[in-house]
Enzyme design. Structure first.
Site: not given
Ligand code: CAA
Length: 263
Positions: A113, A116
């Protein structure tokens, strides 16, 4: 305008005519929760209604523009709940109706998102190290806020398929090469500064023309060429009835506000 205080975003007026909205959920990498989005909508609407604001910059932190929709909100979502609540409807309820230009300054992660949302902006700037992507496939879903449509229109089917089907990311440098970003900067700071400069420049133009230009360019995205050209010509003709056109450009904000006052 009355600048409100929000829980998940910061709103500022860093230079004349320019509103700056900064996502502020650092511990969640600016994940776009419904609460954040409702605040974003409110701030955008407030700036859009404000006579002193002519362009809006949207940014996150150096580490993350936004890491996507809030995964915690989606974890236990069922089909019936998603369907009944029209999940993420807040994402499309306001932004398409904002008439002032929105510039996204993207640094760090712009995933799911977050990517997006950046693509919904009128102009996208990023730093070379920004990371874009649609990783939804890894969560067993697909992009839900326009990624499959806007990204495909921008970069072509083959590249979009590869990204959306594998969840692989692309860099800010690639975003520039592929036409996703209008400008790519060496650092996050320069990216935000560049976006504010462009916003300031736009804010110095005729507000009426800026509004009309945004409207007709957006029209090109969702109509056929013939209908789009007719629409453009109608708006073009209409602007000859404006005081701004008589005054000419470039105009200072003072002249613009006087001119608009006379309309
Ligand atoms: N939602 C909620 N929390 C999130 C998040 C998300 N999308 N992305 C990161 N966070 C949180 C993590 O849970 C973490 O919180 P905690 O410390 O409480 O566990 C904090 O942010 C830091 O994240 P990381 O420890 O994972 O940080 P990193 O530097 O190791 O990695 C990252 C960074 C690669 C961005 C990784 O966080 C990641 O892969 N995040 C998810 C990305 C993702 O899949 N986004 C798509 C969501 S689906 C969507 O968006 C649907 C749509 O089309 C509308």
């Amino acid at each position: 305008p009355v600048i409100k205080t929000y829980d998940h975003i910061l709103v500022d007026l860093p230079k004349p005519g320019v509103g700056l909205i900064t996502f502020n959920r650092p511990r969640a990498l600016n994940a776009l929760s419904t609460a954040l989005f409702l605040e974003l909508n409110d701030a955008l609407q407030t700036l859009d209604n404000d006579d002193d604001t002519n362009a809006i910059v949207l940014t996150g932190s150096e580490k993350a523009f936004a890491a996507g929709a809030d995964i915690k909100e989606m974890k236990d979502l069922s089909f019936s709940k998603a369907y009944n609540t029209n999940f993420i409807t807040s994402w499309s309820s306001t932004i398409p109706n904002i008439r002032k230009p929105i510039i996204a300054a993207v640094n760090g992660h712009a995933l799911g998102g977050g990517c997006e949302l950046a693509l919904m902006a009128d102009i996208l700037y990023c730093s070379s190290s920004a990371t874009f992507g649609q990783p939804e496939i890894k969560l067993g879903i697909i992009p839900g806020a326009g990624g499959s449509q806007r990204l495909t229109a921008l970069i072509g089917k083959s590249r979009a398929m590869e990204l959306i089907l594998t969840g692989k990311t692309f860099s800010g440098t690639e975003a520039g090469q592929w036409g996703v970003a209008a400008q790519v900067f060496d650092s996050a700071e320069e990216c935000v500064r560049g976006a504010l400069e462009t916003a300031g420049k736009i804010a110095g133009m005729s507000r009426l023309s800026v509004r009309a230009a945004k409207e007709v360019v957006n029209k090109s995205q969702d109509t056929g060429l013939r209908e789009g050209l007719d629409y453009e010509r109608k708006v073009f003709h209409g602007l000859f009835g404006s005081k701004d056109q008589k005054i000419g450009e470039p105009m200072s904000l003072e002249i613009i506000s006087n001119a608009l006052h006379l309309l």
